[in-house]
Design an enzyme around this catalytic site. Structure first.
Site, short mmCIF file in Angstrom:
data_model
loop_
_atom_site.label_atom_id
_atom_site.label_comp_id
_atom_site.label_asym_id
_atom_site.label_seq_id
_atom_site.Cartn_x
_atom_site.Cartn_y
_atom_site.Cartn_z
N ASP A 246 0.85 -1.19 0.00
CA ASP A 246 0.00 0.00 0.00
C ASP A 246 0.89 1.24 0.00
O ASP A 246 1.76 1.38 0.86
CB ASP A 246 -0.89 0.00 1.25
CG ASP A 246 -2.00 1.02 1.20
OD1 ASP A 246 -1.78 2.11 0.62
OD2 ASP A 246 -3.08 0.75 1.74
N THR B 191 4.00 -11.45 -8.79
CA THR B 191 2.92 -11.53 -7.81
C THR B 191 1.59 -11.48 -8.56
O THR B 191 1.54 -11.23 -9.77
CB THR B 191 2.98 -10.38 -6.81
OG1 THR B 191 2.54 -9.18 -7.45
CG2 THR B 191 4.38 -10.18 -6.26
#
Length: 213
Positions: free
Chosen positions: A118, A191
């Site tokens: 984040d 990812t």
């Protein structure tokens, strides 16, 4: 990130204590005994659904991997991956990275991965960024002398901030890439987010930051 609540997740993870370690504080300083070998230990903070660590575990069977993820509704997907592949060199902690020192002894880890964290773009949230000075201090304590951080993000602002943060902390920057998928860096494991972003032709930023001995 919007999370779909899975109220059954914790119970499911409790059935596999050899994969999702239930009492990681008891393992501090003894992770090699948990894995049953003396292989190097690499840690990913904010491991998400586990695609990266599962891929890394397959590529590098002689390395032990630990993924830390505080959201059980996300981590249960990572558990499913490892159940299917039966990879013995991948474990998970359903914990918050802020408590890293409770789970690892000084110099117990050789490498740390931060992937698509984040960005916390507001200035007042700077301390929450996983590449801020406070977190770099935590990582340094558990990493071996000369240990490093491998960092990937799609967020240019966070990448620029992180490069500055690493440099200000006195770390050495290696293999800095402003467009990872157009670079000559080999052995990249994607990812879930990276795979999604790459299909949209979004630029991926990457670097390695090494702590000085």
């Amino acid at each position: 990130m919007r999370l779909r609540n899975k109220p059954w997740a914790k119970e499911e993870m409790s059935k596999y204590p050899h994969i999702v370690i239930p009492n990681p504080k008891e393992c501090k300083g003894n992770w090699n005994k948990v894995f049953g070998n003396n292989q190097p230990i690499y840690v990913e903070v904010g491991t998400g659904k586990g695609q990266f660590l599962s891929g890394m575990g397959k590529l590098y069977p002689n390395i032990n991997f630990i993924g830390i993820e505080k959201y059980d509704s996300v981590l249960v997907t990572a558990l499913e991956r490892i159940k299917e592949t039966k990879q013995e060199n991948v474990k998970f902690l359903n914990e918050d990275v802020e408590n890293l020192l409770e789970f690892f002894a000084d110099n117990e880890i050789e490498r740390l991965f931060i992937n698509f964290t984040d960005p916390w773009p507001k200035k007042r949230h700077e301390k929450r960024r996983l590449t801020s000075e406070g977190f770099l201090r935590l990582y340094e304590q558990v990493l071996k002398p000369g240990g490093d951080i491998h960092f990937k993000t799609d967020n240019q602002g966070l990448f620029e901030y992180s490069l500055h943060s690493f440099s200000k902390y006195g770390m050495i920057l290696n293999n800095v890439s402003l467009d990872l998928h157009q670079s000559d860096i080999e052995g990249n494991v994607m990812t879930e987010y990276e795979e999604k972003f790459s299909k949209k032709n979004m630029r991926i930023y990457r670097c390695e930051a090494v702590y000085r001995d």
